[in-house]
Scaffold this motif. Sequence first.
Motif, PDB file in Angstrom:
ATOM      1  N   THR A   4      55.753  51.327  41.436  1.00 29.63           N
ATOM      2  CA  THR A   4      55.306  50.170  42.207  1.00 29.63           C
ATOM      3  C   THR A   4      54.026  49.591  41.620  1.00 29.63           C
ATOM      4  OG1 THR A   4      56.272  51.056  44.238  1.00 29.63           O
ATOM      5  CG2 THR A   4      54.579  49.349  44.484  1.00 29.63           C
ATOM      6  N   ILE A   5      54.007  48.284  41.454  1.00 34.53           N
ATOM      7  CA  ILE A   5      52.829  47.552  41.000  1.00 34.53           C
ATOM      8  C   ILE A   5      52.514  46.499  42.058  1.00 34.53           C
ATOM      9  CG2 ILE A   5      51.834  46.087  39.204  1.00 34.53           C
ATOM     10  CD1 ILE A   5      53.997  47.257  37.303  1.00 34.53           C
ATOM     11  N   ILE A   6      51.268  46.414  42.458  1.00 33.97           N
ATOM     12  CA  ILE A   6      50.847  45.390  43.405  1.00 33.97           C
ATOM     13  C   ILE A   6      50.025  44.349  42.652  1.00 33.97           C
ATOM     14  CG2 ILE A   6      49.544  44.880  45.501  1.00 33.97           C
ATOM     15  CD1 ILE A   6      50.120  47.685  46.461  1.00 33.97           C
ATOM     16  N   ALA A   7      50.507  43.117  42.661  1.00 38.62           N
ATOM     17  CA  ALA A   7      49.816  42.021  41.999  1.00 38.62           C
ATOM     18  C   ALA A   7      49.140  41.152  43.045  1.00 38.62           C
ATOM     19  CB  ALA A   7      50.793  41.185  41.177  1.00 38.62           C
ATOM     20  N   HIS A   8      47.858  40.899  42.860  1.00 34.53           N
ATOM     21  CA  HIS A   8      47.087  40.029  43.753  1.00 34.53           C
ATOM     22  C   HIS A   8      46.969  38.669  43.050  1.00 34.53           C
ATOM     23  CE1 HIS A   8      45.771  43.419  46.391  1.00 34.53           C
ATOM     24  NE2 HIS A   8      45.980  44.099  45.272  1.00 34.53           N
ATOM     25  N   VAL A   9      47.861  37.750  43.429  1.00 35.91           N
ATOM     26  CA  VAL A   9      48.005  36.478  42.719  1.00 35.91           C
ATOM     27  C   VAL A   9      47.257  35.376  43.466  1.00 35.91           C
ATOM     28  CG1 VAL A   9      49.640  34.791  41.818  1.00 35.91           C
ATOM     29  CG2 VAL A   9      50.275  37.225  41.907  1.00 35.91           C
ATOM     30  N   PRO A  10      46.305  34.692  42.820  1.00 34.20           N
ATOM     31  CA  PRO A  10      45.578  33.609  43.494  1.00 34.20           C
ATOM     32  C   PRO A  10      46.479  32.400  43.736  1.00 34.20           C
ATOM     33  CG  PRO A  10      44.959  33.704  41.186  1.00 34.20           C
ATOM     34  CD  PRO A  10      45.836  34.905  41.442  1.00 34.20           C
ATOM     35  N   VAL A  11      46.300  31.773  44.883  1.00 36.39           N
ATOM     36  CA  VAL A  11      47.129  30.632  45.281  1.00 36.39           C
ATOM     37  C   VAL A  11      46.223  29.477  45.707  1.00 36.39           C
ATOM     38  CG1 VAL A  11      48.829  29.801  46.957  1.00 36.39           C
ATOM     39  CG2 VAL A  11      49.047  32.110  45.999  1.00 36.39           C
ATOM     40  N   ALA A  12      46.565  28.289  45.281  1.00 37.22           N
ATOM     41  CA  ALA A  12      45.847  27.074  45.688  1.00 37.22           C
ATOM     42  C   ALA A  12      46.881  25.999  46.000  1.00 37.22           C
ATOM     43  CB  ALA A  12      44.903  26.602  44.585  1.00 37.22           C
ATOM     44  N   GLY A  13      46.799  25.437  47.196  1.00 36.12           N
ATOM     45  CA  GLY A  13      47.749  24.419  47.596  1.00 36.12           C
ATOM     46  C   GLY A  13      49.172  24.937  47.681  1.00 36.12           C
ATOM     47  N   GLY A  14      49.329  26.211  47.989  1.00 34.31           N
ATOM     48  CA  GLY A  14      50.658  26.798  48.112  1.00 34.31           C
ATOM     49  C   GLY A  14      51.330  27.142  46.791  1.00 34.31           C
ATOM     50  N   GLN A  15      50.613  26.934  45.667  1.00 35.05           N
ATOM     51  CA  GLN A  15      51.151  27.220  44.341  1.00 35.05           C
ATOM     52  C   GLN A  15      50.269  28.234  43.624  1.00 35.05           C
ATOM     53  OE1 GLN A  15      54.082  25.770  43.297  1.00 35.05           O
ATOM     54  NE2 GLN A  15      54.158  24.832  45.339  1.00 35.05           N
ATOM     55  N   VAL A  16      50.848  28.911  42.639  1.00 36.86           N
ATOM     56  CA  VAL A  16      50.056  29.847  41.846  1.00 36.86           C
ATOM     57  C   VAL A  16      48.900  29.110  41.181  1.00 36.86           C
ATOM     58  CG1 VAL A  16      50.056  31.416  39.879  1.00 36.86           C
ATOM     59  CG2 VAL A  16      52.034  31.343  41.402  1.00 36.86           C
ATOM     60  N   GLN A  17      47.703  29.640  41.351  1.00 41.56           N
ATOM     61  CA  GLN A  17      46.542  29.091  40.655  1.00 41.56           C
ATOM     62  C   GLN A  17      46.495  29.706  39.266  1.00 41.56           C
ATOM     63  OE1 GLN A  17      42.711  29.716  42.534  1.00 41.56           O
ATOM     64  NE2 GLN A  17      41.661  29.486  40.577  1.00 41.56           N
ATOM     65  N   GLU A  18      46.670  28.891  38.248  1.00 43.41           N
ATOM     66  CA  GLU A  18      46.703  29.416  36.888  1.00 43.41           C
ATOM     67  C   GLU A  18      45.394  29.209  36.144  1.00 43.41           C
ATOM     68  OE1 GLU A  18      50.992  29.295  35.123  1.00 43.41           O
ATOM     69  OE2 GLU A  18      50.574  27.310  35.958  1.00 43.41           O
ATOM     70  N   CYS A  19      44.696  28.146  36.439  1.00 42.05           N
ATOM     71  CA  CYS A  19      43.446  27.866  35.738  1.00 42.05           C
ATOM     72  C   CYS A  19      42.271  28.514  36.464  1.00 42.05           C
ATOM     73  CB  CYS A  19      43.227  26.355  35.623  1.00 42.05           C
ATOM     74  SG  CYS A  19      44.520  25.515  34.685  1.00 42.05           S
ATOM     75  N   GLY A  20      41.289  28.939  35.697  1.00 47.54           N
ATOM     76  CA  GLY A  20      40.121  29.586  36.283  1.00 47.54           C
ATOM     77  C   GLY A  20      39.121  29.938  35.203  1.00 47.54           C
ATOM     78  N   ASP A  21      38.133  30.753  35.566  1.00 49.46           N
ATOM     79  CA  ASP A  21      37.063  31.084  34.622  1.00 49.46           C
ATOM     80  C   ASP A  21      37.059  32.555  34.221  1.00 49.46           C
ATOM     81  OD1 ASP A  21      36.230  32.236  36.976  1.00 49.46           O
ATOM     82  OD2 ASP A  21      34.390  31.056  37.174  1.00 49.46           O
ATOM     83  N   PHE A  22      38.152  33.264  34.513  1.00 46.58           N
ATOM     84  CA  PHE A  22      38.236  34.678  34.133  1.00 46.58           C
ATOM     85  C   PHE A  22      38.539  34.789  32.644  1.00 46.58           C
ATOM     86  CE2 PHE A  22      40.949  38.450  33.414  1.00 46.58           C
ATOM     87  CZ  PHE A  22      40.013  39.436  33.696  1.00 46.58           C
ATOM     88  N   GLU A  23      37.699  35.498  31.918  1.00 44.68           N
ATOM     89  CA  GLU A  23      37.867  35.659  30.481  1.00 44.68           C
ATOM     90  C   GLU A  23      38.404  37.050  30.168  1.00 44.68           C
ATOM     91  OE1 GLU A  23      34.228  34.673  28.521  1.00 44.68           O
ATOM     92  OE2 GLU A  23      34.360  32.542  29.036  1.00 44.68           O
ATOM     93  N   LEU A  24      39.400  37.095  29.299  1.00 47.30           N
ATOM     94  CA  LEU A  24      40.045  38.342  28.901  1.00 47.30           C
ATOM     95  C   LEU A  24      40.001  38.433  27.387  1.00 47.30           C
ATOM     96  CD1 LEU A  24      41.810  40.830  29.689  1.00 47.30           C
ATOM     97  CD2 LEU A  24      43.801  39.325  29.490  1.00 47.30           C
ATOM     98  N   ASP A  25      39.311  39.431  26.869  1.00 46.48           N
ATOM     99  CA  ASP A  25      39.216  39.578  25.418  1.00 46.48           C
ATOM    100  C   ASP A  25      40.606  39.752  24.822  1.00 46.48           C
ATOM    101  OD1 ASP A  25      36.493  39.335  25.380  1.00 46.48           O
ATOM    102  OD2 ASP A  25      36.084  41.483  25.342  1.00 46.48           O
ATOM    103  N   GLY A  26      40.877  38.976  23.788  1.00 52.95           N
ATOM    104  CA  GLY A  26      42.204  38.953  23.181  1.00 52.95           C
ATOM    105  C   GLY A  26      42.979  37.712  23.557  1.00 52.95           C
TER     106      GLY A  26
END
Length: 399
Positions: free
Chosen positions: A144-166
């Motif tokens: 089991t994997i639990i994903a905490h997915v951000p939502v804005a306006g009822g849709q997946v929020q894809e843009c943001g300021d989280f930086e991931l090396d690689g």
Amino acid sequence: MAYAPQVSIPATYMRGGTSKGVFFRLDDLPASCRVPGAARDRLFQRVIGSPDPYAKQIDGMGGATSSTSKCVILSQSTVPGHDVDYLYGQVAIDSDFVDWSGNCGNLSTAAGAFALHSGLLDPARIPQDGVCVVRIRQANIGKTIIAHVPVAGGQVQECGDFELDGVTFPAAEIVLEFLDPADEGADGGALFPTGQLVDELEVPESLVAGGKLKATLINSGIPTIFVNAEDIGYTGSELQDAINGDAAALAGFETLRAIGALKMGLIDRLEDAARRQHTPKIAFVAPPADYVAASGKRVSAADIDLLVRALSMGKLHHAMMGTAAVAIGTAAAIPGTLVNLAAGGGERQAVRFGHPSGTLRVGAEARRVDGQWTVTRAIMSRSARILMEGRVRVPADSF
């Protein structure tokens, strides 16, 4: 001469963490490919562009690396307490097979987002704004994997300021929890399949002087073999070119991986490792040190707990596999493993390690029960984004 036409299949091309893959809803696949078997494997190979003797995957969606030669199937879950089933296939680049033996931790991030994008989640579960919790059953290993997915306006929020090396550009942060990540589906079963925190492997003297090599063999996230960088002639600060351009080094790592796989009970004969390229992984660790990442970013020893380099599908990974990060976090939390000792020893609930593209932090909750170590969860942050959606085309006679 008549030729078969192309068929068109709904698909979504997504980045998840530091990987990319082609995502499908189970119900959108051709009927013969909705069940495991040769038809499904051939379809995914044709979609990705494998097997390719040129190792370029020009005639497909793959990017000729282990991080981009992947396909995913999602469906509504029939297992109580889960929203979706997520099945992952690692498509070999120049060999004729698809490896279903393990999970992809990076694409687990995209699986949660895809569940919302594709309408597989009950709309009542999706907030207008906030975080949607998606309970994913990882079908390859039954976890089991639990994903905490951000939502804005009822849709997946894809843009943001989280930086991931690689990953070049920032995006919205998705937090993943891997519950009870010990891979009991692996033939070795337990967290430590040999019952030891550190084993001594018998290896060719051409690889290691004396023919003995210390290793931590662990089933968490994905079966992984950890060795000390110094013991095999490395510093732990190597980048891809230092390893991937050295055919002898890659052959040596594959030999070590096969020996470790046999010790873990994952294969019956050393030669079987060639047909199980996705698992186990092999990685080497070292105490923290300053180095320059592939992007030119300087990583300070003061900012990390240890160095880790890992190989995937026979090549040094450009960053770190998500499942291997779970293994790293778990092993670091257990005093006495090679990973824990490289990080300075002692008990810990989180570790930040340096990899070729930068750094990554992963947490793990481990405890000892009746004399045996167990891990209840591992936690990390990644991001995901749709790159393209529509339909993928393959010749009708290819599967």
